[in-house]
Design a protein around this motif. Structure first.
Motif, PDB file in Angstrom:
ATOM      1  N   ASP A 195       0.796  -1.213  -0.136  1.00 31.03           N
ATOM      2  CA  ASP A 195       0.017  -0.005  -0.058  1.00 31.03           C
ATOM      3  C   ASP A 195       0.831   1.398   0.005  1.00 31.03           C
ATOM      4  OD1 ASP A 195       0.954   0.234   2.525  1.00 31.03           O
ATOM      5  OD2 ASP A 195      -1.027  -0.384   3.539  1.00 31.03           O
ATOM      6  N   GLY A 196       0.188   2.446  -0.194  1.00 32.61           N
ATOM      7  CA  GLY A 196       0.904   3.691  -0.204  1.00 32.61           C
ATOM      8  C   GLY A 196       1.543   4.161   1.195  1.00 32.61           C
ATOM      9  N   ALA A 197       1.092   3.649   2.293  1.00 27.24           N
ATOM     10  CA  ALA A 197       1.850   3.767   3.509  1.00 27.24           C
ATOM     11  C   ALA A 197       3.077   3.085   3.657  1.00 27.24           C
ATOM     12  CB  ALA A 197       0.975   3.473   4.491  1.00 27.24           C
ATOM     13  N   PHE A 198       2.954   1.719   3.173  1.00 27.80           N
ATOM     14  CA  PHE A 198       3.996   0.973   3.209  1.00 27.80           C
ATOM     15  C   PHE A 198       5.298   1.642   2.351  1.00 27.80           C
ATOM     16  CE2 PHE A 198       7.319  -2.247   2.927  1.00 27.80           C
ATOM     17  CZ  PHE A 198       7.358  -3.113   3.985  1.00 27.80           C
ATOM     18  N   LEU A 199       4.713   2.088   0.945  1.00 30.49           N
ATOM     19  CA  LEU A 199       5.596   2.639  -0.012  1.00 30.49           C
ATOM     20  C   LEU A 199       6.326   3.910   0.463  1.00 30.49           C
ATOM     21  CD1 LEU A 199       6.221   1.841  -2.865  1.00 30.49           C
ATOM     22  CD2 LEU A 199       4.582   3.597  -3.559  1.00 30.49           C
ATOM     23  N   CYS A 200       5.698   4.626   1.368  1.00 26.60           N
ATOM     24  CA  CYS A 200       6.294   5.797   2.069  1.00 26.60           C
ATOM     25  C   CYS A 200       7.640   5.358   2.978  1.00 26.60           C
ATOM     26  CB  CYS A 200       5.249   6.312   2.874  1.00 26.60           C
ATOM     27  SG  CYS A 200       5.972   7.951   3.477  1.00 26.60           S
ATOM     28  N   THR A 201       7.610   4.228   3.578  1.00 23.22           N
ATOM     29  CA  THR A 201       8.807   3.512   4.255  1.00 23.22           C
ATOM     30  C   THR A 201       9.943   3.481   3.206  1.00 23.22           C
ATOM     31  OG1 THR A 201       8.116   1.322   4.312  1.00 23.22           O
ATOM     32  CG2 THR A 201       7.295   3.084   6.154  1.00 23.22           C
ATOM     33  N   ILE A 202       9.476   2.649   2.092  1.00 16.04           N
ATOM     34  CA  ILE A 202      10.382   2.377   1.099  1.00 16.04           C
ATOM     35  C   ILE A 202      11.131   3.903   0.546  1.00 16.04           C
ATOM     36  CG2 ILE A 202      10.852   1.699  -1.408  1.00 16.04           C
ATOM     37  CD1 ILE A 202      10.559  -0.699   0.595  1.00 16.04           C
ATOM     38  N   ARG A 203      10.317   4.804   0.138  1.00 19.76           N
ATOM     39  CA  ARG A 203      10.683   6.024  -0.315  1.00 19.76           C
ATOM     40  C   ARG A 203      11.754   6.752   0.719  1.00 19.76           C
ATOM     41  NH1 ARG A 203      10.133  10.678   1.184  1.00 19.76           N
ATOM     42  NH2 ARG A 203       8.625  10.041   2.742  1.00 19.76           N
ATOM     43  N   LYS A 204      11.653   6.712   1.854  1.00 21.50           N
ATOM     44  CA  LYS A 204      12.442   7.363   2.919  1.00 21.50           C
ATOM     45  C   LYS A 204      13.762   6.512   2.988  1.00 21.50           C
ATOM     46  CE  LYS A 204      13.433   8.757   7.518  1.00 21.50           C
ATOM     47  NZ  LYS A 204      13.821   9.919   7.047  1.00 21.50           N
ATOM     48  N   GLU A 205      13.684   5.007   2.863  1.00 24.14           N
ATOM     49  CA  GLU A 205      14.858   4.107   2.942  1.00 24.14           C
ATOM     50  C   GLU A 205      15.726   4.460   1.514  1.00 24.14           C
ATOM     51  OE1 GLU A 205      16.143  -0.660   3.117  1.00 24.14           O
ATOM     52  OE2 GLU A 205      14.138  -0.003   2.286  1.00 24.14           O
ATOM     53  N   ILE A 206      15.107   4.654   0.381  1.00 25.69           N
ATOM     54  CA  ILE A 206      15.773   4.779  -0.720  1.00 25.69           C
ATOM     55  C   ILE A 206      16.660   6.243  -0.791  1.00 25.69           C
ATOM     56  CG2 ILE A 206      15.701   5.213  -3.188  1.00 25.69           C
ATOM     57  CD1 ILE A 206      13.313   3.309  -3.102  1.00 25.69           C
ATOM     58  N   GLU A 207      15.754   7.210  -0.035  1.00 25.79           N
ATOM     59  CA  GLU A 207      16.507   8.571   0.383  1.00 25.79           C
ATOM     60  C   GLU A 207      17.862   8.614   1.053  1.00 25.79           C
ATOM     61  OE1 GLU A 207      13.198  11.085   1.701  1.00 25.79           O
ATOM     62  OE2 GLU A 207      13.081  11.926  -0.297  1.00 25.79           O
ATOM     63  N   ASP A 208      17.533   7.955   2.167  1.00 24.98           N
ATOM     64  CA  ASP A 208      18.613   7.547   3.146  1.00 24.98           C
ATOM     65  C   ASP A 208      19.846   6.794   2.811  1.00 24.98           C
ATOM     66  OD1 ASP A 208      16.964   9.043   4.881  1.00 24.98           O
ATOM     67  OD2 ASP A 208      16.348   7.390   5.924  1.00 24.98           O
ATOM     68  N   ARG A 209      19.643   5.937   1.869  1.00 20.39           N
ATOM     69  CA  ARG A 209      20.838   5.078   1.529  1.00 20.39           C
ATOM     70  C   ARG A 209      21.427   5.284   0.156  1.00 20.39           C
ATOM     71  NH1 ARG A 209      18.896  -1.249   2.041  1.00 20.39           N
ATOM     72  NH2 ARG A 209      21.110  -1.588   1.283  1.00 20.39           N
ATOM     73  N   ALA A 210      20.527   5.781  -0.988  1.00 23.63           N
ATOM     74  CA  ALA A 210      21.090   5.962  -2.281  1.00 23.63           C
ATOM     75  C   ALA A 210      20.914   7.262  -2.952  1.00 23.63           C
ATOM     76  CB  ALA A 210      20.028   5.091  -3.125  1.00 23.63           C
ATOM     77  N   LEU A 211      20.553   8.229  -2.253  1.00 25.77           N
ATOM     78  CA  LEU A 211      20.485   9.684  -2.828  1.00 25.77           C
ATOM     79  C   LEU A 211      22.074  10.193  -2.989  1.00 25.77           C
ATOM     80  CD1 LEU A 211      18.138  11.239  -3.535  1.00 25.77           C
ATOM     81  CD2 LEU A 211      18.308  12.584  -1.224  1.00 25.77           C
ATOM     82  N   GLY A 212      22.206  10.442  -4.427  1.00 23.70           N
ATOM     83  CA  GLY A 212      23.282  11.111  -4.699  1.00 23.70           C
ATOM     84  C   GLY A 212      24.118   9.808  -5.223  1.00 23.70           C
ATOM     85  N   SER A 213      23.877   8.757  -5.225  1.00 25.78           N
ATOM     86  CA  SER A 213      24.361   7.437  -5.817  1.00 25.78           C
ATOM     87  C   SER A 213      24.289   7.445  -7.559  1.00 25.78           C
ATOM     88  CB  SER A 213      24.061   6.244  -5.246  1.00 25.78           C
ATOM     89  OG  SER A 213      22.721   5.824  -5.645  1.00 25.78           O
ATOM     90  N   ARG A 214      25.176   6.564  -8.169  1.00 26.18           N
ATOM     91  CA  ARG A 214      24.922   6.727  -9.443  1.00 26.18           C
ATOM     92  C   ARG A 214      24.702   5.291 -10.165  1.00 26.18           C
ATOM     93  NH1 ARG A 214      26.532  10.999 -12.451  1.00 26.18           N
ATOM     94  NH2 ARG A 214      27.953  12.677 -11.204  1.00 26.18           N
ATOM     95  N   ILE A 215      23.983   5.146 -11.114  1.00 22.00           N
ATOM     96  CA  ILE A 215      23.534   4.112 -11.775  1.00 22.00           C
ATOM     97  C   ILE A 215      24.828   3.367 -12.321  1.00 22.00           C
ATOM     98  CG2 ILE A 215      22.492   2.709 -13.616  1.00 22.00           C
ATOM     99  CD1 ILE A 215      20.022   4.520 -13.270  1.00 22.00           C
ATOM    100  N   ASP A 216      25.449   2.217 -11.962  1.00 23.10           N
ATOM    101  CA  ASP A 216      26.398   1.436 -12.332  1.00 23.10           C
ATOM    102  C   ASP A 216      26.135   0.210 -13.409  1.00 23.10           C
ATOM    103  OD1 ASP A 216      29.621   0.874 -12.459  1.00 23.10           O
ATOM    104  OD2 ASP A 216      28.697  -1.348 -11.701  1.00 23.10           O
ATOM    105  N   ARG A 217      25.091  -0.307 -13.260  1.00 24.91           N
ATOM    106  CA  ARG A 217      24.426  -1.376 -14.283  1.00 24.91           C
ATOM    107  C   ARG A 217      23.051  -1.461 -14.270  1.00 24.91           C
ATOM    108  NH1 ARG A 217      26.973  -6.919 -13.046  1.00 24.91           N
ATOM    109  NH2 ARG A 217      25.704  -7.623 -15.180  1.00 24.91           N
ATOM    110  N   LEU A 259      18.602  -2.062 -11.082  1.00 19.96           N
ATOM    111  CA  LEU A 259      19.507  -0.962 -10.947  1.00 19.96           C
ATOM    112  C   LEU A 259      20.629  -1.271 -10.056  1.00 19.96           C
ATOM    113  CD1 LEU A 259      16.950   2.016 -11.124  1.00 19.96           C
ATOM    114  CD2 LEU A 259      17.923   0.883 -13.082  1.00 19.96           C
ATOM    115  N   LEU A 260      21.891  -1.202 -10.483  1.00 20.98           N
ATOM    116  CA  LEU A 260      22.679  -1.487  -9.670  1.00 20.98           C
ATOM    117  C   LEU A 260      23.334   0.050  -9.365  1.00 20.98           C
ATOM    118  CD1 LEU A 260      24.797  -2.919  -7.733  1.00 20.98           C
ATOM    119  CD2 LEU A 260      26.356  -3.456  -9.853  1.00 20.98           C
ATOM    120  N   LEU A 285      20.321   6.413 -19.019  1.00 21.33           N
ATOM    121  CA  LEU A 285      20.468   6.416 -17.567  1.00 21.33           C
ATOM    122  C   LEU A 285      21.882   5.880 -17.035  1.00 21.33           C
ATOM    123  CD1 LEU A 285      16.889   5.420 -15.974  1.00 21.33           C
ATOM    124  CD2 LEU A 285      17.990   7.726 -16.306  1.00 21.33           C
ATOM    125  N   SER A 286      22.539   5.247 -18.213  1.00 16.53           N
ATOM    126  CA  SER A 286      23.684   4.670 -17.518  1.00 16.53           C
ATOM    127  C   SER A 286      24.735   5.944 -17.027  1.00 16.53           C
ATOM    128  CB  SER A 286      24.855   3.947 -18.714  1.00 16.53           C
ATOM    129  OG  SER A 286      23.930   3.068 -19.102  1.00 16.53           O
TER     130      SER A 286
END
Length: 589
Positions: free
Chosen positions: A4-26, A37-38, A83-84
């Motif tokens: 659901d959208g509420a659980f997806l909100c927790t996923i959004r925050k996790e991606i922000e915390d872990r991956a913001l500023g990273s680059r697509i390698d593969r 996406l690696l 996106l590479s």
């Protein structure tokens, strides 16, 4: 439970915390409706899985080993083009709806900086992954939607992207406490959980029922009969829910049936089911979704890739089954051959009673207490020729019986082999394993032989490696050819060989390093037997018989098909497969 959208909100925050500023390698596309996406940044890397599959749409980080197909689909090629090397700069959610936007900074073919957005829409069978350029135009989508498919919203290259229609519900993250009571009272439905479902964006039925349960200890409550205290409890519970979504501090859990099969998941503790299910807790929403979907999705992914093999194996098995049934009918008829010989003997003894042209003769049957027996005759034959006819039919039946016994034995062995291949195909976890099985079937004549071009993609996989609680190494074959190699070439004479009794499955070797069987801890023997039971067709059974013996006593008959061995004087251990325990011993897939 759907994501659901509420659980997806927790996923959004996790991606922000872990991956913001990273680059697509593969970038690769493991199946028709999945993208992986690696992502890499300084000192960190992670695999972000995007899925638009109707039965399991989702987005989360994964630790699963997902193979890169040898030929990338066109959608994957387009993603690589745009996106590479792109940098993840923003992760947005459409309110609390089930739509996530990933914004990437990159450069176009002219070298100009542009922003490309990947939209992940999680909407059951309407789920989609869409690439959007900096001008808001759709570059392409994993599922194209033309006007004939939807009059409301088309998703085609060159069309301006339109977000899914808003539902006009209240967003918990932006709402103030004074709004919640009015929204619930104004929503359709008298039951509180159904009213919350209609009032709040991103709420699932499970979450709405859990909030109701927290208030009154039941999943049903008339909103019109709620006391002030219950309204205050609801406000408090909604505030705690909002706080958890903003901070990411939640109770991520999966409810499992007694068999271990996942039944429900949530980011809050679920008390509405009482003690009906066991609870598994996780540190992050991605870890939870990875565990919940991994096995089911792996099986579905490999089913798509192996459907032609399964169809081929079913066809051959059905043909063999019919052939065996017909041969057994013929064999049953051959059982009357002794009666043919007796009639020949009787005719020979009473030949003086027979004349040419007779259709039958009645004689005394000295084989059965001299009772009268009427024997049919061919009137066109002489008496001697009628005697010879019965002897000839006897010899023919005796020869047919010997041949049929051999034919049936060979057909049953072939059926057992096909059954073992079917089991191996159903348990494959990657493209390489599937290619190995295709090569095996090609060598056995069931498939056209692979060309040199195809053969180069067949990369031999090592056996599965497990480590017992007592530190012993346990090896498990992935397919029939690997079973042969593991059992007959790699296993040492003192190692212990395991295999399910009466079920197709993998060969399992307990590496003893010379330790006598009597000195090996019984716990390790049971764990090796459990691994054999789990890696077989009987993995879902309650009690599985597993036979085990020293590897020196296992041998292969000449001309036997891959995976087929013989042995004597074995031990049998009855074991219950435990998926969680087996996976906990796994060192590598």
């Amino acid at each position: 439970m759907a994501l659901d959208g509420a659980f997806l909100c927790t996923i959004r925050k996790e991606i922000e915390d872990r991956a913001l500023g990273s680059r697509i390698d593969r970038i690769y596309q493991p199946s028709r409706e999945e993208i992986c996406l690696l992502l890499r940044s300084k000192g960190w890397s992670g695999k972000l899985l995007l899925s638009a599959a109707a039965d399991s749409p989702r987005i989360h980080f994964t630790t699963q080993e997902i193979e890169n197909p040898k030929s990338p689909p066109m959608f994957c090629m387009l993603l690589r083009k745009h996106l590479s090397g792109a940098k993840l700069t923003a992760v947005r959610q459409l309110g609390m709806d089930r739509v996530i936007y990933l914004d990437f900074d990159t450069r176009n073919e002219f070298g100009d900086p542009v922003t490309v957005t990947v939209a992940i829409e999680i909407m059951s069978r309407y789920s989609n992954i869409i690439i959007i350029d900096g001008d808001g135009k759709v570059l392409d989508s994993i599922k194209r939607v033309d006007p004939e498919m939807s009059r409301v919203r088309t998703v085609l290259p060159g069309v301006s992207y339109q977000a899914p229609p808003a539902q006009g519900k209240l967003n918990l993250l932006t709402a103030v406490p004074e709004q919640t009571k009015g929204a619930v009272l104004a929503a359709k439905g008298v039951d509180l959980s159904k009213a919350m479902l209609a009032a709040f964006e991103g709420f699932s039925p499970t979450l709405a029922r859990e909030l109701t349960f927290d208030i009154c200890g039941n999943t049903e409550l008339n909103k019109l009969e709620m006391t002030d205290e219950q309204w205050a409890l609801l406000d408090s519970r909604l505030y705690a829910l909002k706080s958890g979504l903003e901070t990411g501090e939640n109770d991520y859990c999966i409810l499992c049936e007694e068999s271990g099969r996942p039944k429900e998941f949530s980011f809050v503790q679920l008390g509405q089911y009482g003690s009906l299910y066991t609870v598994r807790s996780f540190e992050s929403p991605s870890a939870l979704l990875d565990a919940f979907y991994s096995e089911r999705v792996r099986m579905e992914r490999m089913k798509q890739r192996s459907i032609d093999l399964l169809k081929l194996l079913n066809t051959h098995s059905d043909r063999l089954t019919r052939k065996i049934a017909l041969q057994k009918e013929e064999l049953a008829q051959c059982a009357e051959r002794d009666a043919l010989k007796e009639k020949g003997d009787l005719l020979s003894s009473y030949i003086y009673l027979v004349k040419k042209g007779d259709k039958e003769v009645t004689v005394q049957d000295f084989y059965h207490d001299n009772t009268n027996l009427t024997i049919s005759l061919d009137p066109a034959l002489t008496p001697v020729q009628n005697v010879q006819k019965y002897y000839k039919e006897y010899r023919k039946a005796a020869t047919a019986e010997k041949l049929l016994i051999g034919f049936i034995d060979e057909a049953e062995k072939e059926l057992t082999y096909l059954d073992s291949v079917y089991d191996a195909v159903s348990r494959t976890s990657g493209e390489s394993e599937l290619l190995e099985i295709r090569q095996e079937l090609s060598e056995q004549g069931y498939l056209k032989r692979y060309s040199a071009k195809n053969s180069k993609f067949v990369k031999a996989q090592p056996p599965l490696r497990y480590r017992s609680s007592d530190g012993y190494l346990i090896l498990c074959g992935r397919n029939n050819k690997q079973n042969d190699k593991l059992t007959l070439k790699e296993a040492r004479p003192d190692d212990i060989w395991f295999h399910t009794k009466d079920f197709p499955g993998s060969h399992v070797i307990l590496v003893t390093d010379g330790t006598p069987l009597d000195d090996i801890p019984i716990r390790t023997v049971e764990e090796a037997a459990m691994i054999a039971a789990y890696n077989s067709r009987a993995r879902s059974a309650a009690l599985v018989p597993v036979q085990y013996i020293q590897a020196r006593q296992v041998r292969k008959p000449g001309g036997a098909k891959p995976g087929m061995v013989i042995f004597d004087h074995y031990f049998v251990l009855y074991i219950t497969p435990d998926e969680e325990k087996v996976n906990g011993m796994l060192e590598s897939r």
